[in-house]
Write an enzyme that holds these catalytic residues in place. Structure first.
Site, short mmCIF file in Angstrom:
data_model
loop_
_atom_site.label_atom_id
_atom_site.label_comp_id
_atom_site.label_asym_id
_atom_site.label_seq_id
_atom_site.Cartn_x
_atom_site.Cartn_y
_atom_site.Cartn_z
N CYS A 52 0.69 -1.23 -0.11
CA CYS A 52 0.02 -0.07 0.05
C CYS A 52 0.83 1.29 0.20
O CYS A 52 0.48 2.25 -0.51
CB CYS A 52 -0.86 0.05 1.23
SG CYS A 52 -1.83 -1.37 1.37
N ASP A 84 -2.06 -3.04 7.84
CA ASP A 84 -3.21 -3.95 8.38
C ASP A 84 -3.19 -5.50 7.64
O ASP A 84 -3.29 -6.27 8.72
CB ASP A 84 -4.62 -3.45 8.01
CG ASP A 84 -4.87 -2.22 8.82
OD1 ASP A 84 -3.92 -1.65 9.42
OD2 ASP A 84 -6.13 -1.56 8.81
N CYS A 125 -2.23 3.42 3.06
CA CYS A 125 -2.98 2.29 3.64
C CYS A 125 -4.11 3.11 4.54
O CYS A 125 -4.35 4.19 4.53
CB CYS A 125 -1.97 1.44 4.31
SG CYS A 125 -2.30 -0.04 4.91
N ASP A 126 -4.91 2.06 5.50
CA ASP A 126 -6.14 2.23 5.97
C ASP A 126 -6.17 3.46 6.80
O ASP A 126 -6.69 4.50 6.66
CB ASP A 126 -6.71 1.30 6.67
CG ASP A 126 -6.84 0.05 5.84
OD1 ASP A 126 -6.76 0.17 4.68
OD2 ASP A 126 -7.44 -0.99 6.34
N CYS A 197 -5.25 -1.83 -0.86
CA CYS A 197 -6.02 -3.19 -0.94
C CYS A 197 -7.31 -2.80 -1.98
O CYS A 197 -8.06 -1.85 -1.84
CB CYS A 197 -6.66 -3.76 0.32
SG CYS A 197 -5.20 -4.34 1.01
N GLU A 449 -8.57 -5.33 14.21
CA GLU A 449 -9.61 -5.74 13.31
C GLU A 449 -9.97 -7.37 13.39
O GLU A 449 -8.73 -8.06 13.58
CB GLU A 449 -9.03 -5.23 11.91
CG GLU A 449 -9.31 -3.87 11.67
CD GLU A 449 -9.02 -3.25 10.15
OE1 GLU A 449 -9.28 -2.27 9.87
OE2 GLU A 449 -8.46 -4.28 9.52
N SER A 475 -12.29 -5.09 9.49
CA SER A 475 -11.65 -4.73 8.44
C SER A 475 -12.76 -4.19 7.31
O SER A 475 -13.99 -5.02 7.51
CB SER A 475 -10.71 -5.63 7.84
OG SER A 475 -10.41 -5.57 6.41
#
Length: 561
Positions: A52, A84, A125-126, A197, A449, A475
């Site tokens: 990511c 993650d 990323c997240d 992702c 998560e 997630s």
């Protein structure tokens, strides 16, 4: 007279009593004529240990070259990231959500300490995206976010793959639905290169929402990581940051209650991640905007689910780019249908409506986005549930594919690891409500998560046969009949701590309730016997996090005091 745009950096560059500072700036390559130019902090979450993030430094370098062409000074710096996907199901996942606060704190620190006039942030990323957004709101200087972009899909045996394919493959292997060879080939081919992702998981959910909110240039969320479009965006962003400096538009001019609603509505329409709730509660708090769990439920009641996107659907973000024409096409459709508000200002200096004027209209000769008159679900997939199990609220992600009401006997686990072992060893019976507790913001700590258990459930063929509730979170890749963010959490004495095996639990996503069917007298008896377990950590960053973090219903923020 030309407007001054070096409003902050002049505190160093124009101050005659800072010779050491000037000497150091000369050492960076600045010339005397550069001391009157605006300075832009170019911050990325680059690190090469995560797909990511591993390409973000290249994007940052392209942006820096573009900044120089606009007669501005650009200084690159980096902040942290946590993968993650790599840490999922390990104790390292405890650091994922807390990393959001470190990202925000570190950007605030560098920009304030060095007096940068504007910021271009490049998350991947997240937790990167909300982390940088929180920082930009605290700083409130002209800013733009350039999303690192989504990963290309993997491919094996005639099927598209993504990161969740690898998680679900383990459940399929353990139930003999695929062979060991097939399993390994799925894992090897799920992630073919750089980018976030690929489904409508948390990174793509947040990127889509922030584009609709006006903090990204049009197409930023849907332009793939290695596309020519992303290179063009990196070249053009300097034009817009200079324009923001000249006009004086700042993040708090862009992030309003109306623009937050735009972001949440788009994410709801696309079937986005439940992490949206935690992050937008924190973003709203940073912008001093009153936005609560009740606002999410109100919006979910108003906005149909029209995105046939993973995890509950079948398509990926790259499909929006290739077959829809990019995120602005969807935004324009929702604008034209009165779902979104078009008068919100954006980082282009124009309103959302003005940005969409020349964007093509959506066509429905594709299966990715459904028309509003024929939605996948007539209202949103995210439900805010209340009841004796969650008097302060909990968050359900229910598309309707697994039903809307579930009643079953509790099967209780005090850790994710215990639950995973039970699922993989085929010890979970149809009809049960799996309870995973002591994994909340304090109990986790860090509210990890629960992607592994939900993926194992789906891979094992139990998706429509069991429910899962937790004081942890899910997630963006999770799907099934799942409820998270149960508040108060077990560690602080919430009712989830008192559930016993065989207790009946009813989850009602029609009336938005979650109920432990145990008499009050019995609950009080259990409460009298309960005492909180020892904290899992006693020093370091996670200990600080436990001591400062708010509940999930308040966004898990650490600067609430």
């Amino acid at each position: 007279m030309k407007k001054r745009i070096n409003n902050f950096s002049k505190n160093i560059t124009n101050e005659p009593n800072l010779p050491a500072a000037h000497a150091m700036l000369y050492a960076t390559g600045m010339k005397e004529l550069d001391f009157c130019k605006a300075q832009i902090g170019i911050v990325s979450n680059w690190f090469d240990g995560n797909p990511c993030n591993m390409h973000l430094d290249k994007l940052a370098k392209k942006i820096k070259l573009s900044i120089l062409s606009q007669n501005l000074i650009g200084f690159q710096f980096t902040t942290i990231g946590v993968s993650d996907g790599i840490t999922m199901g390990t104790s390292g996942m405890r650091y994922s959500l807390p990393s959001r606060e470190l990202i925000a704190d570190s950007i605030e620190t560098v920009v304030n300490a060095h007096y940068y006039d504007g910021i271009i942030a490049i998350p991947g990323c997240d937790k990167n995206i909300p982390g940088v957004m929180i920082a930009l709101l605290r700083l409130n200087r002209p800013s733009i976010i350039v999303y690192g972009g989504s990963i290309s899909s993997g491919y094996y045996n005639g099927k598209k793959l993504d990161i969740v394919s690898s998680f679900e493959a383990l459940g399929k292997k353990n139930t003999c639905k695929i062979t060991e060879k097939e399993y390994k080939n799925i894992v090897k081919n799920s992630c073919p290169g750089p980018g976030a992702c690929g489904g409508m998981y948390t990174a793509n959910t947040m990127a889509s929402a922030l584009e609709a909110m006006g903090m990204m240039l049009p197409y930023s969320s849907s332009s793939p990581s290695i596309s020519e479009n992303k290179k063009i965006e990196c070249k053009e962003v300097s034009i817009y940051i200079k324009k923001l400096l000249e006009i004086g538009i700042k993040p708090k001019d862009i992030v309003t209650k109306s623009s937050i609603e735009n972001g949440v509505k788009l994410a709801m329409a696309l079937g986005g991640s439940t992490n949206l709730i935690l992050h937008f509660l924190a973003i709203a708090k940073s912008a001093n905007i009153n936005f609560s769990l009740k606002d999410f439920q109100r919006i979910s009641n108003q906005v149909p689910l029209i995105g046939n996107l993973k995890p509950s659907g079948i398509f990926l973000m790259e499909d929006i780019h290739m077959y829809i024409g990019g995120m602005p096409v969807i935004i324009k459709y929702l604008l034209n249908e009165g779902i979104l508000s078009g008068d919100c200002i954006t980082v282009t200096g124009k309103t959302l409506y003005e940005n969409m004027k020349n964007v093509p209209n959506i066509t429905f000769n594709q299966k990715i986005i459904h028309p509003l008159y024929n939605p996948i679900k007539k209202n949103g997939h995210i439900r805010i549930l209340y009841g004796n199990l969650s008097p302060q609220g909990s968050v359900a992600k229910i598309t309707g594919k697994e039903g809307t009401i579930f009643r079953g006997k509790a099967n209780v686990f005090n850790s994710e690891k215990e639950a995973n072992q039970a699922i993989l060893n085929n010890k979970i019976l149809p009809g049960v409500v799996i309870v995973i507790r002591y994994v909340g913001p304090m109990g986790g700590p860090g509210m990890p998560e629960m992607l592994k258990p939900t993926s194992y459930i789906m891979g094992s063929g139990l998706g429509k046969k069991v429910a899962l509730i937790t004081d942890g979170r899910f997630s963006g890749g999770s799907h099934g009949f799942v409820v998270g963010h149960i508040t108060p959490e077990a560690q602080s004495g919430g009712l989830i701590a008192l559930i016993q095996n065989e207790d009946f639990i009813t989850i009602d996503a029609e009336n938005n309730t979650i109920t432990l069917e145990v008499e009050d007298q019995e609950i009080q008896k259990r409460k009298n016997l309960w005492s909180p377990p020892l904290l899992k950590v006693k020093k370091g960053y996670l200990y600080k996090y436990i001591k400062t973090v708010s509940s999930a219903s308040e966004g898990c923020i650490t600067d609430q005091l």
